[in-house]
Write a protein that holds these residues in place. Sequence first.
Motif, PDB file in Angstrom:
ATOM      1  N   TYR A  44       1.215  -1.018  -0.200  1.00  0.00           N
ATOM      2  CA  TYR A  44       0.397  -0.589   0.288  1.00  0.00           C
ATOM      3  C   TYR A  44       0.561   1.025  -0.161  1.00  0.00           C
ATOM      4  O   TYR A  44       0.316   2.043  -0.858  1.00  0.00           O
ATOM      5  N   SER A  45       1.922   0.952   0.435  1.00  0.00           N
ATOM      6  CA  SER A  45       2.448   2.223   0.267  1.00  0.00           C
ATOM      7  C   SER A  45       3.134   2.791  -0.866  1.00  0.00           C
ATOM      8  O   SER A  45       3.309   3.503  -1.473  1.00  0.00           O
ATOM      9  N   GLY A  46       3.203   1.469  -2.343  1.00  0.00           N
ATOM     10  CA  GLY A  46       3.818   1.297  -3.505  1.00  0.00           C
ATOM     11  C   GLY A  46       3.080   2.156  -4.250  1.00  0.00           C
ATOM     12  O   GLY A  46       2.492   3.135  -5.050  1.00  0.00           O
ATOM     13  N   LEU A  47       1.496   1.901  -3.583  1.00  0.00           N
ATOM     14  CA  LEU A  47       0.456   2.285  -4.443  1.00  0.00           C
ATOM     15  C   LEU A  47       0.149   3.580  -4.141  1.00  0.00           C
ATOM     16  O   LEU A  47      -0.585   4.632  -5.213  1.00  0.00           O
ATOM     17  N   LEU A  48       0.252   4.249  -2.846  1.00  0.00           N
ATOM     18  CA  LEU A  48       0.178   5.420  -2.827  1.00  0.00           C
ATOM     19  C   LEU A  48       1.166   6.138  -3.537  1.00  0.00           C
ATOM     20  O   LEU A  48       0.678   7.588  -3.490  1.00  0.00           O
ATOM     21  N   GLY A  49       2.388   5.859  -3.339  1.00  0.00           N
ATOM     22  CA  GLY A  49       3.517   6.856  -4.136  1.00  0.00           C
ATOM     23  C   GLY A  49       2.749   6.772  -5.360  1.00  0.00           C
ATOM     24  O   GLY A  49       3.112   7.742  -6.334  1.00  0.00           O
ATOM     25  N   GLY A  50       2.276   5.590  -6.131  1.00  0.00           N
ATOM     26  CA  GLY A  50       1.892   5.790  -7.297  1.00  0.00           C
ATOM     27  C   GLY A  50       0.963   6.680  -7.489  1.00  0.00           C
ATOM     28  O   GLY A  50       0.822   7.465  -8.471  1.00  0.00           O
ATOM     29  N   LEU A  51      -0.477   6.284  -6.336  1.00  0.00           N
ATOM     30  CA  LEU A  51      -1.716   7.553  -7.012  1.00  0.00           C
ATOM     31  C   LEU A  51      -0.672   9.241  -6.765  1.00  0.00           C
ATOM     32  O   LEU A  51      -0.922  10.211  -7.106  1.00  0.00           O
ATOM     33  N   ILE A  52       0.431   9.737  -5.742  1.00  0.00           N
ATOM     34  CA  ILE A  52       0.895  10.868  -5.335  1.00  0.00           C
ATOM     35  C   ILE A  52       1.454  11.420  -6.764  1.00  0.00           C
ATOM     36  O   ILE A  52       1.160  12.056  -6.598  1.00  0.00           O
ATOM     37  N   ALA A  53       1.670  10.550  -7.782  1.00  0.00           N
ATOM     38  CA  ALA A  53       2.366  10.900  -9.581  1.00  0.00           C
ATOM     39  C   ALA A  53       0.611  11.068 -10.036  1.00  0.00           C
ATOM     40  O   ALA A  53       1.161  12.169 -10.816  1.00  0.00           O
ATOM     41  N   ARG A  74      -3.858  31.536 -26.404  1.00  0.00           N
ATOM     42  CA  ARG A  74      -4.394  31.859 -25.187  1.00  0.00           C
ATOM     43  C   ARG A  74      -4.245  31.029 -24.448  1.00  0.00           C
ATOM     44  O   ARG A  74      -3.909  31.237 -22.801  1.00  0.00           O
ATOM     45  N   ALA A  75      -5.611  30.807 -24.023  1.00  0.00           N
ATOM     46  CA  ALA A  75      -5.938  29.597 -23.133  1.00  0.00           C
ATOM     47  C   ALA A  75      -5.309  28.794 -22.539  1.00  0.00           C
ATOM     48  O   ALA A  75      -4.995  28.081 -21.755  1.00  0.00           O
ATOM     49  N   ILE A  76      -4.519  27.394 -23.650  1.00  0.00           N
ATOM     50  CA  ILE A  76      -4.028  26.933 -24.015  1.00  0.00           C
ATOM     51  C   ILE A  76      -3.091  27.243 -22.763  1.00  0.00           C
ATOM     52  O   ILE A  76      -2.439  26.710 -21.965  1.00  0.00           O
ATOM     53  N   VAL A  77      -2.478  27.760 -23.051  1.00  0.00           N
ATOM     54  CA  VAL A  77      -1.075  28.475 -22.775  1.00  0.00           C
ATOM     55  C   VAL A  77      -1.358  28.660 -21.044  1.00  0.00           C
ATOM     56  O   VAL A  77      -0.760  28.553 -20.653  1.00  0.00           O
ATOM     57  N   ARG A  78      -2.322  29.650 -20.804  1.00  0.00           N
ATOM     58  CA  ARG A  78      -2.745  29.875 -19.646  1.00  0.00           C
ATOM     59  C   ARG A  78      -3.009  28.513 -18.792  1.00  0.00           C
ATOM     60  O   ARG A  78      -2.323  28.684 -17.414  1.00  0.00           O
ATOM     61  N   GLU A  79      -3.583  27.462 -19.613  1.00  0.00           N
ATOM     62  CA  GLU A  79      -3.841  26.615 -18.369  1.00  0.00           C
ATOM     63  C   GLU A  79      -2.840  25.356 -18.201  1.00  0.00           C
ATOM     64  O   GLU A  79      -2.332  24.969 -17.577  1.00  0.00           O
ATOM     65  N   LEU A  80      -1.453  25.354 -19.165  1.00  0.00           N
ATOM     66  CA  LEU A  80      -0.462  24.914 -19.562  1.00  0.00           C
ATOM     67  C   LEU A  80       0.619  25.442 -18.033  1.00  0.00           C
ATOM     68  O   LEU A  80       0.244  24.611 -16.515  1.00  0.00           O
ATOM     69  N   TYR A  81       0.075  26.913 -17.859  1.00  0.00           N
ATOM     70  CA  TYR A  81       1.352  27.341 -16.668  1.00  0.00           C
ATOM     71  C   TYR A  81       0.029  27.018 -14.915  1.00  0.00           C
ATOM     72  O   TYR A  81       0.445  26.385 -14.341  1.00  0.00           O
ATOM     73  N   SER A  82      -1.032  27.221 -15.057  1.00  0.00           N
ATOM     74  CA  SER A  82      -2.073  26.950 -14.049  1.00  0.00           C
ATOM     75  C   SER A  82      -2.281  25.826 -13.802  1.00  0.00           C
ATOM     76  O   SER A  82      -1.563  25.285 -12.713  1.00  0.00           O
ATOM     77  N   GLY A  83      -2.161  24.191 -14.966  1.00  0.00           N
ATOM     78  CA  GLY A  83      -2.226  23.075 -14.095  1.00  0.00           C
ATOM     79  C   GLY A  83      -0.808  22.717 -13.990  1.00  0.00           C
ATOM     80  O   GLY A  83      -1.080  21.542 -12.752  1.00  0.00           O
ATOM     81  N   GLU A  84       0.132  23.075 -14.558  1.00  0.00           N
ATOM     82  CA  GLU A  84       1.570  23.116 -13.917  1.00  0.00           C
ATOM     83  C   GLU A  84       1.760  23.310 -12.609  1.00  0.00           C
ATOM     84  O   GLU A  84       2.016  22.884 -11.373  1.00  0.00           O
ATOM     85  N   ALA A  85       1.324  24.610 -11.994  1.00  0.00           N
ATOM     86  CA  ALA A  85       1.010  24.708 -10.552  1.00  0.00           C
ATOM     87  C   ALA A  85       0.629  24.252  -9.567  1.00  0.00           C
ATOM     88  O   ALA A  85       1.039  23.773  -8.312  1.00  0.00           O
ATOM     89  N   GLY A  86      -0.540  24.142  -9.983  1.00  0.00           N
ATOM     90  CA  GLY A  86      -1.612  23.154  -9.245  1.00  0.00           C
ATOM     91  C   GLY A  86      -1.106  21.918  -9.004  1.00  0.00           C
ATOM     92  O   GLY A  86      -1.036  21.146  -8.632  1.00  0.00           O
ATOM     93  N   LYS A  87      -0.823  20.586 -10.604  1.00  0.00           N
ATOM     94  CA  LYS A  87      -0.290  19.482 -10.011  1.00  0.00           C
ATOM     95  C   LYS A  87       1.021  19.649  -9.209  1.00  0.00           C
ATOM     96  O   LYS A  87       1.395  18.538  -8.154  1.00  0.00           O
ATOM     97  N   LEU A  88       2.008  21.085  -9.368  1.00  0.00           N
ATOM     98  CA  LEU A  88       3.157  21.341  -7.923  1.00  0.00           C
ATOM     99  C   LEU A  88       2.281  20.787  -6.488  1.00  0.00           C
ATOM    100  O   LEU A  88       2.946  20.001  -5.718  1.00  0.00           O
ATOM    101  N   ILE A  89       0.941  21.833  -6.343  1.00  0.00           N
ATOM    102  CA  ILE A  89       0.966  21.869  -5.480  1.00  0.00           C
ATOM    103  C   ILE A  89       0.426  20.679  -4.566  1.00  0.00           C
ATOM    104  O   ILE A  89       0.302  20.317  -3.592  1.00  0.00           O
ATOM    105  N   LEU A  90      -1.024  20.275  -5.652  1.00  0.00           N
ATOM    106  CA  LEU A  90      -0.473  18.921  -5.212  1.00  0.00           C
ATOM    107  C   LEU A  90      -0.330  17.579  -5.023  1.00  0.00           C
ATOM    108  O   LEU A  90      -0.389  17.105  -4.312  1.00  0.00           O
ATOM    109  N   THR A  91       0.839  17.733  -5.748  1.00  0.00           N
ATOM    110  CA  THR A  91       1.967  16.565  -5.508  1.00  0.00           C
ATOM    111  C   THR A  91       2.474  17.086  -3.840  1.00  0.00           C
ATOM    112  O   THR A  91       2.542  15.525  -2.870  1.00  0.00           O
ATOM    113  N   ALA A  92       2.376  18.563  -3.335  1.00  0.00           N
ATOM    114  CA  ALA A  92       3.592  18.283  -2.466  1.00  0.00           C
ATOM    115  C   ALA A  92       2.482  17.971  -1.032  1.00  0.00           C
ATOM    116  O   ALA A  92       2.675  17.513  -0.013  1.00  0.00           O
ATOM    117  N   ALA A  93       1.124  19.050  -1.546  1.00  0.00           N
ATOM    118  CA  ALA A  93      -0.135  18.219  -0.630  1.00  0.00           C
ATOM    119  C   ALA A  93      -0.050  16.313  -0.392  1.00  0.00           C
ATOM    120  O   ALA A  93      -0.490  16.346   0.966  1.00  0.00           O
TER     121      ALA A  93
END
Length: 134
Positions: A44-53, A74-93
């Motif tokens: 389950y530790s490996g499963l959780l690690g996989g889910l974190i990614a 422009r919307a796509i580029v904006r989503e790239l930046y906000s999506g990457e920021a959200g991805k990093l925050i979600l990974t840390a959380a």
Amino acid sequence: MDARTPNRTPFHRLPAFPVLLLQCLVMLGVAAILWFFQGPVAGYSGLLGGLIALVPNAYFAYRVYRYSGARSARAIVRELYSGEAGKLILTAALFVLVWVGVKPLEVAAVFGGYLAVLAVGASALLIVRGFPKH
């Protein structure tokens, strides 16, 4: 049509779906192997690690592929930046939630599952290129 027309393509038809599917299969495989050879805590530790990614990657794919077409650039580029920021925050959380909320936990298995799923994402171009189009 508006320049910011949402993409109505179902999630399973998005270009990132084959990568996410393979990441899910790798995550389950790693968790099963760890469970079988090292016990349930490692499994389950490996499963959780996989889910974190996997979970942040799915969020990123959803955000990036919400819009399509040249007029949505422009919307796509904006989503790239906000999506990457959200991805990093979600990974840390998710890492914090796992470290604080799950006991017992096998740290090496968490990172093993996380890195295995990340490795699939790193080879995404090869995976998407080889995936047959419908």
